[in-house]
Every structure is written in structure tokens, then in C-alpha cells.
Design a protein around this motif. Structure first.
Motif, PDB file in Angstrom:
ATOM      1  N   ASP A 186       0.823  -1.194   0.000  1.00 38.23           N
ATOM      2  CA  ASP A 186       0.000   0.000   0.000  1.00 38.23           C
ATOM      3  C   ASP A 186       0.866   1.256   0.000  1.00 38.23           C
ATOM      4  O   ASP A 186       2.076   1.181  -0.076  1.00 38.23           O
ATOM      5  CB  ASP A 186      -0.976  -0.013   1.172  1.00 38.23           C
ATOM      6  N   ALA A 187       0.211   2.409   0.115  1.00 41.46           N
ATOM      7  CA  ALA A 187       0.916   3.685   0.020  1.00 41.46           C
ATOM      8  C   ALA A 187       1.617   4.089   1.309  1.00 41.46           C
ATOM      9  O   ALA A 187       2.327   5.074   1.326  1.00 41.46           O
ATOM     10  CB  ALA A 187      -0.069   4.783  -0.383  1.00 41.46           C
ATOM     11  N   TYR A 188       1.419   3.346   2.389  1.00 41.04           N
ATOM     12  CA  TYR A 188       2.059   3.692   3.646  1.00 41.04           C
ATOM     13  C   TYR A 188       3.506   3.215   3.663  1.00 41.04           C
ATOM     14  O   TYR A 188       3.862   2.235   3.029  1.00 41.04           O
ATOM     15  CB  TYR A 188       1.304   3.072   4.833  1.00 41.04           C
ATOM     16  N   THR A 189       4.345   3.927   4.421  1.00 37.97           N
ATOM     17  CA  THR A 189       5.748   3.570   4.556  1.00 37.97           C
ATOM     18  C   THR A 189       5.861   2.186   5.158  1.00 37.97           C
ATOM     19  O   THR A 189       5.210   1.878   6.152  1.00 37.97           O
ATOM     20  CB  THR A 189       6.465   4.584   5.468  1.00 37.97           C
ATOM     21  N   GLN A 190       6.673   1.343   4.573  1.00 41.46           N
ATOM     22  CA  GLN A 190       6.865  -0.013   5.080  1.00 41.46           C
ATOM     23  C   GLN A 190       8.057  -0.020   6.033  1.00 41.46           C
ATOM     24  O   GLN A 190       9.119   0.471   5.715  1.00 41.46           O
ATOM     25  CB  GLN A 190       7.139  -0.978   3.920  1.00 41.46           C
ATOM     26  N   VAL A 191       7.845  -0.580   7.215  1.00 47.14           N
ATOM     27  CA  VAL A 191       8.913  -0.690   8.204  1.00 47.14           C
ATOM     28  C   VAL A 191       8.932  -2.114   8.731  1.00 47.14           C
ATOM     29  O   VAL A 191       7.930  -2.821   8.657  1.00 47.14           O
ATOM     30  CB  VAL A 191       8.718   0.294   9.384  1.00 47.14           C
TER      31      VAL A 191
ATOM     32  N   ARG B 250       2.097   3.360  10.797  1.00 48.47           N
ATOM     33  CA  ARG B 250       2.576   3.497   9.422  1.00 48.47           C
ATOM     34  C   ARG B 250       2.166   4.856   8.887  1.00 48.47           C
ATOM     35  O   ARG B 250       1.070   5.343   9.187  1.00 48.47           O
ATOM     36  CB  ARG B 250       2.044   2.365   8.566  1.00 48.47           C
ATOM     37  N   LEU B 251       3.034   5.455   8.094  1.00 43.48           N
ATOM     38  CA  LEU B 251       2.850   6.830   7.633  1.00 43.48           C
ATOM     39  C   LEU B 251       2.765   6.901   6.119  1.00 43.48           C
ATOM     40  O   LEU B 251       3.422   6.144   5.412  1.00 43.48           O
ATOM     41  CB  LEU B 251       4.031   7.691   8.081  1.00 43.48           C
ATOM     42  N   ARG B 252       1.971   7.863   5.645  1.00 39.47           N
ATOM     43  CA  ARG B 252       1.942   8.209   4.223  1.00 39.47           C
ATOM     44  C   ARG B 252       2.223   9.699   4.115  1.00 39.47           C
ATOM     45  O   ARG B 252       1.520  10.525   4.688  1.00 39.47           O
ATOM     46  CB  ARG B 252       0.596   7.856   3.590  1.00 39.47           C
ATOM     47  N   PHE B 253       3.274  10.045   3.382  1.00 41.59           N
ATOM     48  CA  PHE B 253       3.717  11.429   3.227  1.00 41.59           C
ATOM     49  C   PHE B 253       2.681  12.229   2.440  1.00 41.59           C
ATOM     50  O   PHE B 253       2.200  11.787   1.395  1.00 41.59           O
ATOM     51  CB  PHE B 253       5.069  11.433   2.493  1.00 41.59           C
ATOM     52  N   LEU B 254       2.362  13.432   2.950  1.00 43.45           N
ATOM     53  CA  LEU B 254       1.436  14.326   2.248  1.00 43.45           C
ATOM     54  C   LEU B 254       2.130  15.552   1.675  1.00 43.45           C
ATOM     55  O   LEU B 254       1.742  16.027   0.610  1.00 43.45           O
ATOM     56  CB  LEU B 254       0.306  14.766   3.188  1.00 43.45           C
TER      57      LEU B 254
ATOM     58  N   PRO C  62       9.676  20.886   7.953  1.00 42.18           N
ATOM     59  CA  PRO C  62       8.395  20.447   8.492  1.00 42.18           C
ATOM     60  C   PRO C  62       7.582  19.683   7.451  1.00 42.18           C
ATOM     61  O   PRO C  62       7.523  20.075   6.290  1.00 42.18           O
ATOM     62  CB  PRO C  62       7.721  21.762   8.887  1.00 42.18           C
ATOM     63  N   SER C  63       6.988  18.575   7.896  1.00 44.79           N
ATOM     64  CA  SER C  63       6.260  17.686   6.986  1.00 44.79           C
ATOM     65  C   SER C  63       4.951  17.246   7.611  1.00 44.79           C
ATOM     66  O   SER C  63       4.801  17.213   8.828  1.00 44.79           O
ATOM     67  CB  SER C  63       7.101  16.438   6.678  1.00 44.79           C
ATOM     68  N   LEU C  64       4.015  16.858   6.742  1.00 37.86           N
ATOM     69  CA  LEU C  64       2.719  16.358   7.171  1.00 37.86           C
ATOM     70  C   LEU C  64       2.526  14.957   6.620  1.00 37.86           C
ATOM     71  O   LEU C  64       2.782  14.710   5.434  1.00 37.86           O
ATOM     72  CB  LEU C  64       1.601  17.283   6.673  1.00 37.86           C
ATOM     73  N   TYR C  65       2.102  14.050   7.481  1.00 39.86           N
ATOM     74  CA  TYR C  65       1.841  12.660   7.119  1.00 39.86           C
ATOM     75  C   TYR C  65       0.439  12.289   7.600  1.00 39.86           C
ATOM     76  O   TYR C  65      -0.029  12.813   8.612  1.00 39.86           O
ATOM     77  CB  TYR C  65       2.822  11.707   7.812  1.00 39.86           C
ATOM     78  N   VAL C  66      -0.198  11.365   6.927  1.00 37.59           N
ATOM     79  CA  VAL C  66      -1.408  10.737   7.438  1.00 37.59           C
ATOM     80  C   VAL C  66      -0.989   9.371   7.963  1.00 37.59           C
ATOM     81  O   VAL C  66      -0.069   8.749   7.423  1.00 37.59           O
ATOM     82  CB  VAL C  66      -2.514  10.645   6.354  1.00 37.59           C
ATOM     83  N   THR C  67      -1.619   8.931   9.048  1.00 36.45           N
ATOM     84  CA  THR C  67      -1.242   7.658   9.658  1.00 36.45           C
ATOM     85  C   THR C  67      -2.296   6.596   9.378  1.00 36.45           C
ATOM     86  O   THR C  67      -3.434   6.913   9.010  1.00 36.45           O
ATOM     87  CB  THR C  67      -1.080   7.784  11.185  1.00 36.45           C
ATOM     88  N   ASP C  68      -1.941   5.366   9.608  1.00 37.27           N
ATOM     89  CA  ASP C  68      -2.912   4.276   9.502  1.00 37.27           C
ATOM     90  C   ASP C  68      -3.777   4.191  10.761  1.00 37.27           C
ATOM     91  O   ASP C  68      -4.573   3.278  10.911  1.00 37.27           O
ATOM     92  CB  ASP C  68      -2.212   2.945   9.227  1.00 37.27           C
TER      93      ASP C  68
END
Length: 126
Positions: free
Chosen positions: A2-7, A19-23, A34-40
Motif C-alpha cells: 500500500d501507500a504507507y511507509t513499510q517498516v 505506518r505513515l503516508r507522506f502528504l 516540516p512535513s505532514l503525514y497521514v497515519t494508519d
């Protein structure tokens, strides 16, 4: 995938990795600004400049423009009067989550609610 960061999976029993998805990012001449992410988890993770309070960060106004359509950061913000807000949320301290970020020495991250916009009124039927 999926689009979320894999760790890697956590070795701790019962541990949950956010898990995070960069916005988007902006507001600094550095690459890891500074950055904004959406989380699972149904929230936002906001990376910003450290303040004197671990639960508060400073972010540029423009960062909020990267929120997903029809959503907003559902947390208390205070306008500093210099093109930034201070934003309050839950300090992110989990090593697995922090490992997904590229934090400068003067940055940290908080988790804040992701709220949906409510639209009032509408178009009258003709």
C-alpha cells in the motif's frame, strides 16, 4: 503493497507500529523541513520545529495545505504572527515511528486528530 511507509515488524509483543503516508513538506531551506503525514491510525503526524513544550511544535502556515481533501488538523493552533502556528498534540516517542522520519536536530513530531470538514447548508432545489 500500500501507500504507507513499510517498516520492519516490531519484536515487542503487542507493539503497534504507526505506518505513515507522506502528504507534503515546506517552510524551510533544508531538505527535511516540516512535513505532514497521514497515519494508519486515522490521524495526522506533524513534523515541525521544537518548542519549549514536548507536546507542541511550530509549523509554517503552508503545511496545512497538504491535508487530504475535506479534512483538517483537529488540534489547537496558535498563530505566532510570523507565518507560523504552534500546534499541540501527542508527542511521538516510539522509535519505530521516529525511524520513518528524517528529523533535523531542531525538529520533533506530534500526532494530532484528523477531522473531516462539515459542510452546512446547501443548494436549494429549484
Amino acid at each position: 503493497m500500500d501507500a504507507y511507509t513499510q517498516v520492519p515488524a516490531s519484536t515487542e509483543i503487542g507493539a503497534k507500529i504507526m505506518r505513515l503516508r507522506f502528504l507534503g513538506k515546506g517552510g524551510s531551506d533544508k531538505t527535511n523541513c516540516p512535513s505532514l503525514y497521514v497515519t494508519d491510525q486515522g490521524s495526522f503526524l506533524v513534523q515541525g520545529w521544537k518548542t519549549d513544550t514536548p507536546e507542541a511544535i511550530e509549523i509554517p502556515h503552508l503545511l496545512l495545505g497538504f491535508a487530504e481533501p475535506d479534512t483538517f488538523v483537529g488540534a489547537t493552533m496558535t498563530d505566532t504572527g510570523r507565518g507560523t502556528f504552534t500546534l499541540t498534540g501527542r508527542a511521538v516517542t516510539e522509535p519505530e515511528t521516529l525511524a520513518q522520519l528524517e528529523l533535523a536536530d531542531n525538529e520533533t513530531a506530534i500526532e494530532v486528530p484528523k477531522a473531516e470538514r462539515t459542510f452546512y447548508g446547501g443548494i436549494s432545489p429549484q
